[in-house]
Design an enzyme around this catalytic site. Structure first.
Site, mmCIF file in Angstrom:
data_model
loop_
_atom_site.group_PDB
_atom_site.id
_atom_site.type_symbol
_atom_site.label_atom_id
_atom_site.label_comp_id
_atom_site.label_asym_id
_atom_site.label_seq_id
_atom_site.Cartn_x
_atom_site.Cartn_y
_atom_site.Cartn_z
ATOM 1 N N CYS B 124 -24.705 -3.594 32.478
ATOM 2 C CA CYS B 124 -25.895 -4.398 32.189
ATOM 3 C C CYS B 124 -25.717 -5.277 30.956
ATOM 4 C CB CYS B 124 -27.114 -3.490 32.036
ATOM 5 S SG CYS B 124 -27.517 -2.650 33.575
ATOM 6 N N HIS B 253 -32.292 -6.541 27.228
ATOM 7 C CA HIS B 253 -32.027 -6.187 28.630
ATOM 8 C C HIS B 253 -33.129 -5.238 29.090
ATOM 9 C CE1 HIS B 253 -30.555 -4.316 32.159
ATOM 10 N NE2 HIS B 253 -30.284 -3.181 31.549
ATOM 11 N N ASN B 283 -35.091 -3.015 36.656
ATOM 12 C CA ASN B 283 -33.841 -3.263 35.939
ATOM 13 C C ASN B 283 -32.922 -4.059 36.870
ATOM 14 O OD1 ASN B 283 -31.227 -3.113 34.920
ATOM 15 N ND2 ASN B 283 -31.403 -0.978 34.263
#
Lengths: 77, 331
Positions: B124, B253, B283
């Site tokens: 990520c 993030h 996410n």
């Protein structure tokens, strides 16, 4: 209850005020696995108390957790 | 024992990298927590209190990572006013094939056949690694303008019945166009802080298809995510010469709302300065930061002149942070 624990539970972990009692179990106070990490991190960051996730999990009630934190504070103070 | 890469300036002299275009793509299927409850042993409350997520967008079998990446990239190119790019970097953990990489196909779809195009995997944190790579392409005269894309279909990674991970993930893509310019220009990418620690590679793992599904040790991931993102953010802000109170928007993030709230609190950045869209998209991995930037710029949550602090954390472990002053551009 210990001021450090009470402030974190109310302000950061959003434990409802009516559940802030020494005989309330951690589950009933709304503790999930992330809340245990959050509490451990916050106690370390704000009060210099080194407490592991497992130690928190072993405390079955808020009262026990309170006593544990007090012992740690005395030892480290 | 660990070391962290010393922050380097995000390009120097007249070869700094400046944001000049932005775009995003989301698949059309909206999946609510209630939809998931129909097939998983979970509840809306369980998902919301642990993750902050109420909806996510899923690609399904007919939308590929290439499709999402190409759509976001086309929008970014349009918003840049049609700047010609000479390189393409695609951050993804979920390429369509093991071989070849997805990036050349994305370039070809955009009519950019011939330019260097590569996939980059850093979980990520992938988008920040891709940004650093693009900054390097510009600084090294490999390109004067670069397309940087983050695209993931993370919904393909968990086992379909895993109630602890299925609700977390959504699919999507986001892209930025970077052009050559001066480090003092608005939109210049600031010093980049990047790091990794493979000693903890077992905290988030996804074996290849057919050999198992995503496994994540949530509590340990939480602790590392908070510590790494706050440390990287502090370092990136310092390297840019900013105090934390100078930060107008924290752009983390979107891993989990409780993680990003904790990071913001640790950095003493007030809640209203923290951008968040995890409620609606989940996410989305490497897509998360450019998707958040695109949506926030479109709805006015970020405006020209705002000082942004970007930070990410992911499987690897990997982490990173950088700064940028938002430029005036069409979105």
């Amino acid at each position: 209850m210990n001021g450090a624990l009470e402030r974190i539970l109310l302000n950061d972990l959003k434990v409802p005020a009516d559940r802030m009692s020494p005989d309330v179990g951690l589950d009933d106070a709304g503790f999930d696995s992330l809340a245990i990490v959050e509490l451990s991190e916050l106690l370390g960051e704000r009060f210099g108390i080194d407490i592991s996730d497992d130690e928190i999990k072993r405390a079955t009630t808020l009262g026990e957790l309170d006593r544990l934190i007090e012992q740690k504070q005395q030892k480290e103070g | 024992m660990q070391t962290q890469h010393r922050p380097a300036a995000g390009g120097t002299g007249d070869r700094a990298a400046i944001i000049c275009g932005i775009g995003a793509a989301l698949p059309p299927t909206v999946v609510s927590n209630a939809d998931l409850c129909a097939r998983l042993d979970t509840t809306d409350e369980w998902i919301r209190t642990r993750t902050g997520i109420s909806h996510r967008r899923l690609a399904g079998a007919d939308v590929s990572t290439e499709d999402l990446a190409a759509e976001a990239a086309a929008e970014a190119l349009r918003s840049s006013g049609g700047d010609r790019v000479q390189a393409l970097v695609l951050a993804t953990t979920t390429p369509d094939l093991r071989c070849p990489a997805t990036a050349p196909a994305v370039a070809a779809r955009l009519g950019l056949t011939g330019i260097p195009a590569l996939d980059l995997a850093a979980g990520c944190t992938g988008f920040l690694y891709a940004l650093a790579t693009a900054v390097g392409f510009i600084a090294s005269r490999t390109a004067d303008a670069v397309l940087v894309i983050g695209a993931d279909r993370l919904s393909t990674l968990p086992a379909p019945q895993d109630r602890s991970t299925v609700p977390l993930f959504g699919d999507g893509a986001g892209a930025l166009v970077l052009r050559r310019g001066s480090a003092s220009d608005p939109g210049a990418i600031g010093p980049m802080v990047l790091g990794s620690d493979g000693a903890y590679n077992d905290l988030i793992t996804a074996p290849h298809k057919h050999s198992g599904a995503l496994q994540m040790q949530g509590a340990e991931v939480f602790r590392h995510a908070v510590d790494r993102m706050s440390a990287a953010s502090t370092q990136a802000a310092q390297a840019a010469g900013w105090r934390m109170e100078d930060v107008d928007r924290l752009v983390p993030h979107q891993a989990n709302a409780r993680i990003t709230d904790f990071v913001a609190r640790k950095l003493a950045i007030p809640h209203h300065r923290q951008l968040q869209n995890i409620q609606h998209v989940g996410n989305t991995g490497a897509a998360s930061i450019p998707l958040l930037l695109t949506q926030a710029a479109a709805d006015g949550q970020i405006a020209p002149g705002h000082r942004l602090l970007l930070t990410a954390f992911g499987a690897g472990l990997t982490w990173g942070a950088t700064t940028v002053t938002w430029p005036d551009m069409t979105t």
